[in-house]
Design an enzyme around this catalytic site. Structure first.
Site, short mmCIF file in Angstrom:
data_model
loop_
_atom_site.label_atom_id
_atom_site.label_comp_id
_atom_site.label_asym_id
_atom_site.label_seq_id
_atom_site.Cartn_x
_atom_site.Cartn_y
_atom_site.Cartn_z
N ASP A 33 0.85 -1.19 0.00
CA ASP A 33 0.00 0.00 0.00
C ASP A 33 0.89 1.25 0.00
O ASP A 33 1.91 1.31 0.68
CB ASP A 33 -0.91 -0.01 1.25
CG ASP A 33 -2.06 0.97 1.13
OD1 ASP A 33 -3.21 0.54 0.98
OD2 ASP A 33 -1.79 2.21 1.19
N ILE A 34 0.47 2.25 -0.75
CA ILE A 34 1.25 3.49 -0.88
C ILE A 34 1.25 4.30 0.42
O ILE A 34 2.17 5.10 0.65
CB ILE A 34 0.70 4.32 -2.05
CG1 ILE A 34 1.77 5.24 -2.62
CG2 ILE A 34 -0.55 5.08 -1.67
CD1 ILE A 34 1.40 5.86 -3.96
N ASN A 91 -12.88 -3.38 2.39
CA ASN A 91 -13.95 -2.39 2.45
C ASN A 91 -14.82 -2.53 1.22
O ASN A 91 -14.31 -2.63 0.10
CB ASN A 91 -13.35 -0.98 2.53
CG ASN A 91 -12.51 -0.79 3.78
OD1 ASN A 91 -12.89 -1.22 4.86
ND2 ASN A 91 -11.35 -0.17 3.63
N VAL A 100 -11.13 2.80 -3.56
CA VAL A 100 -10.73 2.37 -4.90
C VAL A 100 -11.70 1.27 -5.36
O VAL A 100 -11.78 0.21 -4.71
CB VAL A 100 -9.27 1.87 -4.91
CG1 VAL A 100 -8.90 1.39 -6.31
CG2 VAL A 100 -8.32 2.95 -4.44
N HIS A 104 -10.08 -5.27 -3.31
CA HIS A 104 -8.76 -5.48 -2.73
C HIS A 104 -8.89 -5.93 -1.29
O HIS A 104 -9.80 -5.51 -0.58
CB HIS A 104 -7.90 -4.21 -2.80
CG HIS A 104 -8.59 -2.95 -2.35
ND1 HIS A 104 -9.52 -2.30 -3.13
CD2 HIS A 104 -8.50 -2.24 -1.20
CE1 HIS A 104 -9.96 -1.22 -2.50
NE2 HIS A 104 -9.37 -1.17 -1.32
N HIS A 106 -6.88 -5.84 2.19
CA HIS A 106 -5.77 -5.24 2.93
C HIS A 106 -5.22 -6.33 3.86
O HIS A 106 -5.97 -6.86 4.69
CB HIS A 106 -6.25 -4.09 3.81
CG HIS A 106 -6.81 -2.91 3.08
ND1 HIS A 106 -6.10 -1.75 2.87
CD2 HIS A 106 -8.04 -2.69 2.55
CE1 HIS A 106 -6.87 -0.86 2.24
NE2 HIS A 106 -8.05 -1.40 2.03
P1 5GP Z 1 -9.91 1.41 0.35
O1 5GP Z 1 -10.20 2.63 1.18
O2 5GP Z 1 -10.50 1.49 -1.01
O3 5GP Z 1 -10.25 0.13 1.07
O4 5GP Z 1 -8.34 1.34 0.22
C1 5GP Z 1 -7.62 1.89 -0.84
C2 5GP Z 1 -6.15 1.75 -0.50
O5 5GP Z 1 -5.41 1.98 -1.68
C3 5GP Z 1 -5.66 2.77 0.53
O6 5GP Z 1 -5.08 2.07 1.64
C4 5GP Z 1 -4.62 3.60 -0.24
O7 5GP Z 1 -3.52 3.97 0.55
C5 5GP Z 1 -4.23 2.67 -1.36
N1 5GP Z 1 -3.79 3.34 -2.56
C6 5GP Z 1 -4.42 4.38 -3.20
N2 5GP Z 1 -3.75 4.73 -4.30
C7 5GP Z 1 -2.69 3.88 -4.39
C8 5GP Z 1 -1.62 3.75 -5.34
O8 5GP Z 1 -1.52 4.48 -6.34
N3 5GP Z 1 -0.70 2.77 -5.11
C9 5GP Z 1 -0.80 1.93 -4.03
N4 5GP Z 1 0.14 1.00 -3.89
N5 5GP Z 1 -1.79 2.03 -3.12
C10 5GP Z 1 -2.73 3.01 -3.30
#
Ligand code: 5GP
Length: 119
Positions: A33-34, A91, A100, A104, A106
Site C-alpha cells: 500500500d502506498i 472495504n 478504490v 482489494h 488489505h
Molecule cells: P480502500 O479505502 O478502497 O479500502 O483502500 C484503498 C487503498 O489503496 C488505501 O489504503 C490507499 O492507501 C491505497 N492506494 C491508493 N492509491 C494507491 C496507489 O496508487 N498505489 C498503491 N500502492 N496504493 C494506493
C-alpha cells in the site's frame, strides 16, 4: 454501477503506473500500500475486473476465488505474520468506506492493531 476501468488499481494492473510488487500469478497481484497503516500493509487484488467483494463473490470463478485467498495466506506466511497474527480487511461500498473501486484485500500486520473498528 458497473466496473470503472479508470480506477488506480486497473492502471496498476495494466502497468500504466508502478507498484511495489509482492506477488503475481495468473489470477492475483499483490503490492505494498502506498500509505501503509502498519509495518506490513499489502494489497491483494484479483486481476479480473471486479469492483468489490459483492461483485467478486457473485461473479468470479471458483478458481479466481480460491487463488485470491490461497495467495493471501501464502503472503502472510512469507511475511512471518502467521507467527504474530494479522488482520485482513476488505472495504465494500459506501458504508464500508471503499475508496478504490477494484476489489482489494488489505493484509495488515507487524504490530498490535488495536480495536477492529475506530468507532
Ligand atoms: P480502500 O479505502 O478502497 O479500502 O483502500 C484503498 C487503498 O489503496 C488505501 O489504503 C490507499 O492507501 C491505497 N492506494 C491508493 N492509491 C494507491 C496507489 O496508487 N498505489 C498503491 N500502492 N496504493 C494506493
Amino acid at each position: 454501477m458497473s466496473y470503472d476501468d479508470s480506477n488506480i488499481f486497473a492502471k496498476i494492473l495494466k502497468g500504466d503506473i508502478p507498484c511495489k510488487k509482492v506477488h503475481e500469478d495468473d489470477h492475483v497481484l499483490a503490492f505494498h500500500d502506498i500509505n501503509p497503516q502498519a509495518p506490513v500493509h499489502i494489497l491483494v487484488i484479483p486481476k479480473g475486473a471486479y469492483k468489490d467483494m459483492d461483485d467478486f463473490t457473485k461473479n468470479a470463478s471458483a478458481d479466481e476465488i480460491a487463488a485470491l485467498f490461497r495467495v493471501l495466506g501464502d503472503i502472510a506466511r512469507a511475511q512471518g505474520l502467521d507467527e504474530t497474527g494479522y488482520r485482513v480487511i476488505s472495504n465494500c461500498g459506501a458504508n464500508g468506506g471503499q475508496e478504490v473501486p477494484h476489489l482489494h484485500l488489505h493484509l495488515l500486520g507487524g504490530r498490535k492493531l488495536g480495536r477492529m473498528l475506530a468507532a
